[in-house]
Design an enzyme around this catalytic site. Structure first.
Site, PDB file in Angstrom:
ATOM      1  N   HIS A  85      46.423  25.538  45.365  1.00 16.74           N
ATOM      2  CA  HIS A  85      47.376  25.767  44.281  1.00 16.74           C
ATOM      3  C   HIS A  85      47.023  24.997  43.012  1.00 16.74           C
ATOM      4  CE1 HIS A  85      50.751  27.191  42.122  1.00 16.74           C
ATOM      5  NE2 HIS A  85      50.905  25.955  41.716  1.00 16.74           N
TER       6      HIS A  85
ATOM      7  N   TYR B 278      45.897  25.764  38.569  1.00 17.68           N
ATOM      8  CA  TYR B 278      46.214  25.030  37.337  1.00 17.68           C
ATOM      9  C   TYR B 278      44.971  24.450  36.689  1.00 17.68           C
ATOM     10  CZ  TYR B 278      50.796  26.439  37.225  1.00 17.68           C
ATOM     11  OH  TYR B 278      51.851  27.273  37.085  1.00 17.68           O
TER      12      TYR B 278
ATOM     13  N   HIS C  56      47.431  40.635  41.339  1.00 16.68           N
ATOM     14  CA  HIS C  56      48.039  39.475  40.673  1.00 16.68           C
ATOM     15  C   HIS C  56      46.985  38.521  40.114  1.00 16.68           C
ATOM     16  CE1 HIS C  56      50.523  35.957  39.926  1.00 16.68           C
ATOM     17  NE2 HIS C  56      49.744  35.268  40.725  1.00 16.68           N
ATOM     18  N   PHE C  57      46.016  38.115  40.969  1.00 15.46           N
ATOM     19  CA  PHE C  57      45.117  37.097  40.412  1.00 15.46           C
ATOM     20  C   PHE C  57      44.053  37.678  39.493  1.00 15.46           C
ATOM     21  CE2 PHE C  57      43.522  37.231  44.915  1.00 15.46           C
ATOM     22  CZ  PHE C  57      42.276  37.777  44.669  1.00 15.46           C
ATOM     23  N   HIS C  58      43.918  39.000  39.471  1.00  9.23           N
ATOM     24  CA  HIS C  58      43.024  39.534  38.434  1.00  9.23           C
ATOM     25  C   HIS C  58      43.686  39.571  37.060  1.00  9.23           C
ATOM     26  CE1 HIS C  58      40.352  40.681  41.746  1.00  9.23           C
ATOM     27  NE2 HIS C  58      39.420  40.564  40.824  1.00  9.23           N
TER      28      HIS C  58
ATOM     29  N   ARG D 182      44.437  43.737  51.407  1.00  7.75           N
ATOM     30  CA  ARG D 182      43.317  43.175  50.655  1.00  7.75           C
ATOM     31  C   ARG D 182      42.223  42.800  51.654  1.00  7.75           C
ATOM     32  NH1 ARG D 182      44.518  36.811  49.250  1.00  7.75           N
ATOM     33  NH2 ARG D 182      42.368  36.938  48.523  1.00  7.75           N
TER      34      ARG D 182
HETATM   35  C1  HEM Z   1      33.980  43.168  36.803  1.00  7.56           C
HETATM   36  C2  HEM Z   1      35.191  42.711  36.963  1.00  7.56           C
HETATM   37  C3  HEM Z   1      35.846  42.605  38.317  1.00  7.56           C
HETATM   38  C4  HEM Z   1      35.929  43.545  39.313  1.00  7.56           C
HETATM   39  C5  HEM Z   1      35.414  44.950  39.292  1.00  7.56           C
HETATM   40  C6  HEM Z   1      36.617  42.914  40.428  1.00  7.56           C
HETATM   41  C7  HEM Z   1      36.920  43.519  41.624  1.00  7.56           C
HETATM   42  C8  HEM Z   1      37.448  42.900  42.735  1.00  7.56           C
HETATM   43  C9  HEM Z   1      37.851  43.529  43.951  1.00  7.56           C
HETATM   44  C10 HEM Z   1      37.738  45.005  44.225  1.00  7.56           C
HETATM   45  C11 HEM Z   1      38.311  42.551  44.791  1.00  7.56           C
HETATM   46  C12 HEM Z   1      38.936  42.560  46.134  1.00  7.56           C
HETATM   47  C13 HEM Z   1      38.796  43.384  47.150  1.00  7.56           C
HETATM   48  C14 HEM Z   1      39.443  43.100  48.457  1.00  7.56           C
HETATM   49  O1  HEM Z   1      40.368  42.288  48.583  1.00  7.56           O
HETATM   50  O2  HEM Z   1      38.980  43.747  49.403  1.00  7.56           O
HETATM   51  C15 HEM Z   1      38.185  41.307  44.115  1.00  7.56           C
HETATM   52  C16 HEM Z   1      38.518  40.085  44.660  1.00  7.56           C
HETATM   53  C17 HEM Z   1      38.492  38.885  43.965  1.00  7.56           C
HETATM   54  N1  HEM Z   1      38.203  38.717  42.621  1.00  7.56           N
HETATM   55 FE1  HEM Z   1      37.568  40.172  41.357  1.00  7.56          FE
HETATM   56  N2  HEM Z   1      36.941  41.619  40.073  1.00  7.56           N
HETATM   57  C18 HEM Z   1      36.481  41.398  38.793  1.00  7.56           C
HETATM   58  C19 HEM Z   1      36.619  40.242  38.050  1.00  7.56           C
HETATM   59  C20 HEM Z   1      37.099  39.037  38.550  1.00  7.56           C
HETATM   60  C21 HEM Z   1      37.261  37.833  37.775  1.00  7.56           C
HETATM   61  C22 HEM Z   1      36.959  37.673  36.304  1.00  7.56           C
HETATM   62  C23 HEM Z   1      37.699  36.872  38.643  1.00  7.56           C
HETATM   63  C24 HEM Z   1      38.040  35.419  38.404  1.00  7.56           C
HETATM   64  C25 HEM Z   1      37.813  34.753  37.330  1.00  7.56           C
HETATM   65  C26 HEM Z   1      37.798  37.468  39.955  1.00  7.56           C
HETATM   66  C27 HEM Z   1      38.177  36.806  41.096  1.00  7.56           C
HETATM   67  C28 HEM Z   1      38.325  37.378  42.330  1.00  7.56           C
HETATM   68  C29 HEM Z   1      38.676  36.641  43.522  1.00  7.56           C
HETATM   69  C30 HEM Z   1      38.910  35.143  43.618  1.00  7.56           C
HETATM   70  C31 HEM Z   1      38.780  37.590  44.561  1.00  7.56           C
HETATM   71  C32 HEM Z   1      39.198  37.317  45.997  1.00  7.56           C
HETATM   72  C33 HEM Z   1      38.101  37.294  46.933  1.00  7.56           C
HETATM   73  C34 HEM Z   1      38.616  37.204  48.338  1.00  7.56           C
HETATM   74  O3  HEM Z   1      39.660  37.799  48.652  1.00  7.56           O
HETATM   75  O4  HEM Z   1      37.963  36.520  49.107  1.00  7.56           O
HETATM   76  N3  HEM Z   1      37.438  38.794  39.862  1.00  7.56           N
HETATM   77  N4  HEM Z   1      37.681  41.545  42.835  1.00  7.56           N
HETATM   78 CU   LIG Z   2      50.016  28.695  44.391  1.00  7.81          CU
END
Ligand code: HEM
Ligand SMILES: [Cu+2]
Length: 549
Positions: A223, A227, A374-376, A439
């Protein structure tokens, strides 16, 4: 007590240090963005699983959640400290470089392990998933490297205090130190689970691991981590954006107080990520959820002072009424537009966060794509767009070049494509998450069940959004290359606002670090001692390590 004044321009050595970090963060955006797009395409079935889905997801989470954010933040904070303090002394500079190389070494080891498919444990590396020991060693090096960076910054701050007794270090410096302090206290938890649980398990020194304890230590860190991402964006919102619009900081004291409260309220709340876990007493979940909602106070303080700044500036330009300022802002300036769009995204994102943290609603959205949506829009847009908008002036400042009109225009296009792509992708994630779409799940047809067939259009939307986002990533990487090597040489402005004359004095007690660190640990002890004692005292036998890939 008077407030310190930033220096006119930053030195070459200081610039090199900050720039090295920023370069790594840009590379991480490129690799992480490619992985992100491939995820959406694989899950939709447009391309075959060239890389394992979970391997890509691990790479994406680590590159964007860990490397991009941390490296950009450290680089930005060095730049802010250089601007606040002038030259760094040689000792902290050496420590800073040592930290940099240690982070690189750690990141390289982690990347090799992920590419070799020996660490497909996602960026949260939850027990009992078990990666190769080298992966955990890489993580340790990464974290210890950041501790050296933090130590270097604390030392720079102390050097300034010694040379300027009776002066408040400039606001961005205070905020930077607060951010790194939060990071150091937070990473103690993740260091604990890596060193005492996961690494020994993976080396074969232990047969089992306590899952609940490990997750609790992780979320004690997880968490405040959000921040750690947000506070540097807030630094830009509080101190840079007012200058870009030609205004002033609404109140120095209010800004410092908000940062202090972020430190205090970030820690005793990790259980809001563990609401569905049976091993934690509901009473302590309740306590931590209540404490979670306290963060609303500094968040609204931040929103208030930002909009006050906009309104004051708008009125100075002749605007009237509550929203007259809207017409007066410099939307054609990427240094304003990108962080401003980030702020707008943060409004629904904050509301979503309140939903996630509420016990009953959490049961609805937990582990669905809603959370990913949410986190995106929080870290992936509010924070990322602010960092992009910052990079457009920071990189030329650090490289002795200028942000040209045409690069500014490209920056506006990049901001627009990011906002557009992310709106589509995160909307689809939120809605299909509400329909139960999980997810962190590779391509699955669930025997073509009617319910899951309803998710397909949303996956297509995610792939379209992801494609637009990757275009935005490519524009960003090109812009950074241009601003580093091709843009005309010259002196680009480092925008830092002054405080409104009418603002109140800055009280001295904000800098009573001993007091605030003590209060932080008292709050941590209050929220965690009894439940962690429960977890240890009535721990189940523990699980053996699993390699599921
Ligand atoms: C090109 C831009 C991006 C695309 C297309 C994208 C796409 C995705 C997708 C499809 C997932 C999750 C799929 C799943 O849960 O099965 C994901 C997870 C995630 N993304 Fe992105 N994302 C982008 C940019 C970003 C950015 C800028 C950040 C953070 C600064 C970010 C952080 C994360 C994180 C932390 C996860 C979680 C991974 C996990 O569940 O282990 N993403 N993203
Ligand atoms: Cu939190």
């Amino acid at each position: 007590m008077e407030r310190g004044v930033p220096v006119p321009s930053i030195g070459a050595k200081e610039a090199r240090l900050a720039y090295a970090h920023v370069v790594i963060s840009v590379l991480a955006v490129l690799i992480g963005g490619l992985a992100g797009l491939m995820q959406t395409l694989i899950r939709t079935g447009v391309i075959p699983e060239v890389f394992g889905y979970y391997q890509l997801l691990t790479a994406h989470g680590i590159m964007l959640g860990l490397v991009f954010t941390t490296m950009f933040i450290i680089g930005l904070l060095y730049a802010l400290l250089a601007k606040s303090f002038g030259r760094f002394e040689s000792f902290p500079t050496r420590v800073a470089w040592l930290g940099f190389w240690m982070i690189i070494a750690g990141a390289v080891l982690v990347t090799i392990m992920v590419l070799a498919n020996k660490a497909t444990v996602l960026y949260t590396f939850y027990a009992p998933l078990m990666a190769d020991p080298v992966f955990y060693i890489g993580l340790v090096l990464f974290v210890v490297g950041t501790w050296l960076s933090a130590f270097a910054m604390f030392r720079m701050y102390a050097d300034y205090k010694r040379e300027n007794p009776g002066v408040h270090p400039p606001l961005p410096a205070y905020m930077s130190v607060m951010t790194m302090l939060l990071w150091v206290i937070a990473t103690l938890g993740v260091a604990g689970t890596i060193l005492f649980q996961l690494l020994p398990l993976s080396l074969g020194w232990k047969d089992t691991v306590g899952i609940e304890l490990s997750r609790t230590l992780f979320w004690y860190f997880g968490h405040p981590l959000v921040y750690f991402w947000l506070m540097p964006a807030y630094i830009v919102w509080y101190t840079v954006v007012p200058k870009v619009i030609g205004g002033k900081i609404f109140s120095d004291a209010l800004a410092r107080m908000a940062f202090l409260l972020f430190l205090l309220f970030s820690f005793p709340v990790g259980f809001h990520h563990q609401l569905t876990e049976p091993g934690i007493d509901p009473f302590w979940k309740f306590v931590q959820v209540i404490l979670t909602f306290l963060v609303v106070i500094p968040s609204f303080m931040t929103a208030f002072s930002l909009f006050a700044t906009f309104e004051l500036r708008g009125r100075a330009l002749g605007a009237r009424g509550l929203f007259g300022w809207v017409k007066k802002m410099p939307y054609g300036d990427v240094r304003f537009l990108a962080p401003f769009v980030g702020m707008l995204f943060f409004i629904p994102a904050g509301a979503g966060g309140i939903i996630n943290a509420s016990h009953q609603l959490n049961a609805m959205v937990h582990n669905t794509l809603w959370v990913t949506g949410h986190f995106h829009i929080t870290v992936g847009t509010a924070v990322a767009l602010t960092f992009f908008g910052t990079a457009y002036w920071l990189v030329p400042v650090l490289r002795g070049r200028t942000l040209t009109k045409s690069m500014n225009r490209i920056g506006l296009i990049q901001t627009g494509t990011w906002a557009f792509g992310m709106s589509i992708m995160s909307y689809a994630m939120h809605i299909s998450g509400l329909q139960g779409n999980p997810r962190r799940t590779g391509p699955a047809t669930y025997f073509s069940d009617a319910l899951t067939r309803e998710w397909i259009p949303y996956h297509i939307a995610m792939a379209i959004g992801g494609t637009i986002l990757l275009i935005s990533v490519l524009i960003f990487v090109y812009s950074m290359f241009n601003l580093s090597f091709l843009a005309p040489k010259g002196e680009e402005e480092f925008p830092l606002a002054e405080t409104e004359e009418a603002a109140m004095e800055t009280p001295r007690f904000f800098e009573n670090w001993k007091l605030w660190i003590t209060v932080t640990f008292v709050l941590i002890a209050f929220a965690y001692t009894v439940p962690i004692w429960h977890l240890i005292e009535s721990a189940p036998p523990g699980a053996k390590g699993w390699v599921l890939w």
